[in-house]
Design a protein around this motif. Structure first.
Motif, mmCIF file in Angstrom:
data_model
loop_
_atom_site.group_PDB
_atom_site.id
_atom_site.type_symbol
_atom_site.label_atom_id
_atom_site.label_comp_id
_atom_site.label_asym_id
_atom_site.label_seq_id
_atom_site.Cartn_x
_atom_site.Cartn_y
_atom_site.Cartn_z
ATOM 1 N N GLY A 187 -3.829 -24.309 -41.237
ATOM 2 C CA GLY A 187 -2.088 -24.378 -40.911
ATOM 3 C C GLY A 187 -1.324 -25.573 -39.579
ATOM 4 O O GLY A 187 -0.392 -25.602 -40.133
ATOM 5 N N ASP A 188 -2.326 -26.565 -40.170
ATOM 6 C CA ASP A 188 -1.195 -27.664 -39.031
ATOM 7 C C ASP A 188 -1.364 -28.897 -40.578
ATOM 8 O O ASP A 188 -0.935 -30.120 -39.757
ATOM 9 N N THR A 189 -1.321 -28.965 -41.724
ATOM 10 C CA THR A 189 -1.242 -29.837 -42.258
ATOM 11 C C THR A 189 -0.316 -30.536 -42.335
ATOM 12 O O THR A 189 1.133 -29.458 -42.723
ATOM 13 N N ASP A 190 0.564 -31.433 -42.015
ATOM 14 C CA ASP A 190 1.498 -31.912 -42.597
ATOM 15 C C ASP A 190 2.529 -31.287 -41.423
ATOM 16 O O ASP A 190 3.517 -30.704 -42.092
ATOM 17 N N LEU A 191 2.145 -30.715 -40.295
ATOM 18 C CA LEU A 191 3.724 -29.838 -39.717
ATOM 19 C C LEU A 191 4.879 -30.980 -39.178
ATOM 20 O O LEU A 191 4.783 -31.662 -38.974
#
Ligand code: FAD
Length: 407
Positions: A187-191
């Protein structure tokens, strides 16, 4: 001693300690997952939905815009949670040339608090046990499933579940450092960071959202979304690699002061947006990811409400199958969760994510040129096909931009 234990259980207020499924997080993904699971399983399964806050009581960090058709395909639209209806988008270039895309009733501005409440009520009616005052501290893998450490009203309790749905949003770390989950989507791909103000005194069309492009909002975009005809939501998102010395809040205030000197800012909110699609698994060891926790946001438009609803539904359907299975096919059911998401939206998001770098390289001059050309067309002539050819002629790379926003 025994009395104390009973007191703790009553204080913590859970109906039991063992559940079939615990859904972590009651944003759109968790609410939809819990509601779908409740609908599919009825009272046959013990489903628990946990959040640290009531999803309709605190401000929600969101501009609240959705496509009407895509929402209607997942949840019945009730006028009670609709702030307003949209009939188009203005694309505004750095020199403030404005192209209008008119499409009657193309979108909605939600009152997300009331929208959440309607799904939470439906989940409870389907037999889901809901607690909106329960902070989840830790997930722990056990031989028979999962331990979930929760605190509620100052008391701590460890609950157990056969399966978990992690719908805890973009910045939560519940599934980090758990060996059996290695390689799962985190859930932190390209945050990316988003910030907005609720303001009035800004002249705007109550039927349009306005999007601002160019180097002022590097690798992202600015926006004005109507709220109730008087107030607007005005803000921006920037790409994650943007190193800007100016704090986001200051940048927003400067943008408002420069362009809308009569504006009154009532409140400012910020949040993270998980806007990158990966090919990482969405389920392992009986744990299923959904929504921003699964990086399900559209990588360019950064919309995530409908996407979270859909991914919550997919996770719940997979959990239902998993619970019914004797054990033999559980690995396959987990693997198929990613495949189902990819088929529904993920493949499309991957393409958009791949186009993002090209999209981000569009210059201010190209935006101005394309928007100027389009702004000269009367509204009735702005059919999609005409816009497409016009933009292609002016600046081929802008096509990508139009494509993802009009999807
Ligand atoms: C500034 C901004 C504007 C946006 N505008 C739009 C828009 O206009 N349209 C659109 O479609 N999308 C928009 N988005 C994206 C959208 O808000 C998200 O994609 C969507 O909310 C994701 O839903 P979710 O259920 O996955 O996560 P969330 O909505 O983040 O919900 C996660 C829930 O988990 C709970 N939680 C987390 N950790 C714990 C814990 N340890 N214990 C208990 N509870 C916990 C949180 O309290 C929260 O309620 C915007 C996002 C931002 C930041």
């Amino acid at each position: 001693m025994q009395n104390n234990a009973i007191f703790c259980l009553e204080m913590s207020n859970f109906a039991q300690k063992e559940y079939d499924t615990i859904v972590c997080g009651a944003g759109p993904a968790g609410l939809m997952a819990a509601c779908t699971l409740g609908r599919l399983t009825g009272t046959a399964r013990r489903v628990l939905l946990l959040d640290k806050k009531a999803p309709w009581k605190e401000p929600i960090f969101c501009a609240e815009a959705v496509s009407a058709d895509r929402l209607a395909a997942l949840w019945p639209i009730d006028p009670a949670f609709v702030r307003g209806r949209l009939s188009g988008i203005y694309f505004t270039s750095p020199k403030r040339y404005r192209a209008e895309f008119y499409s009657k009733n193309c979108g909605l501005i939600l009152n997300r608090a009331l929208f959440h409440k309607s799904i939470a009520d439906a989940a409870q009616n389907h037999g889901v046990e809901c607690h909106f005052d329960a902070l989840i501290h830790k997930l722990e893998r056990t031989e028979s499933g999962w331990n979930v450490q929760v605190s509620q009203g100052g008391e701590s309790v460890t609950l157990t579940a056969k399966t978990i749905i992690d719908a805890s949003g973009p910045s939560c770390r519940l599934t980090r450092n758990i060996p059996c989950l290695e390689g799962i989507e985190t859930g932190d791909t390209d945050l990316e960071s988003g910030i907005f103000a609720v303001a009035d005194g800004i002249e705007h069309s109550p039927e349009h959202i306005e999007l601002f492009f160019g180097s002022e909002f590097q690798d992202g975009y600015g926006w004005i979304f109507p709220r109730d005809g008087k107030e607007v939501n005005i803000g921006f998102v920037l790409g994650k690699s943007v190193k800007n010395g100016e704090p986001l809040r200051q940048k927003l205030m400067n943008f408002i002061a420069k362009n809308y000197p009569k504006a009154t800012v009532k409140a400012v909110y910020g949040g993270m947006i998980a806007c990158g699609q990966s090919n990482k698994p969405l389920a392992k060891c009986g744990l299923f990811k959904a929504g921003d926790a699964a990086s399900c946001v559209n990588p360019i438009s950064r919309s995530g409400i409908v996407e979270s609803l859909l991914s919550g539904k997919i996770a719940a359907e997979a959990v239902d199958q998993w619970l019914k299975d004797s054990g033999e096919n559980r690995g396959a059911i987990e693997e198929a969760t990613l495949a189902r998401w990819m088929k529904a939206l993920g493949k499309n998001h991957l393409q958009i994510a791949n186009a993002k770098a090209g999209f981000n390289s569009i210059t201010d001059e190209q935006f101005d040129k394309a928007a100027k050309r389009l702004s000269r067309l009367p509204r009735e002539k702005q059919t999609l096909i005409r816009i497409f050819w016009n933009v292609l002629w002016s600046c081929p790379s802008v096509i990508w931009k139009m494509r993802s926003f009009l999807r």
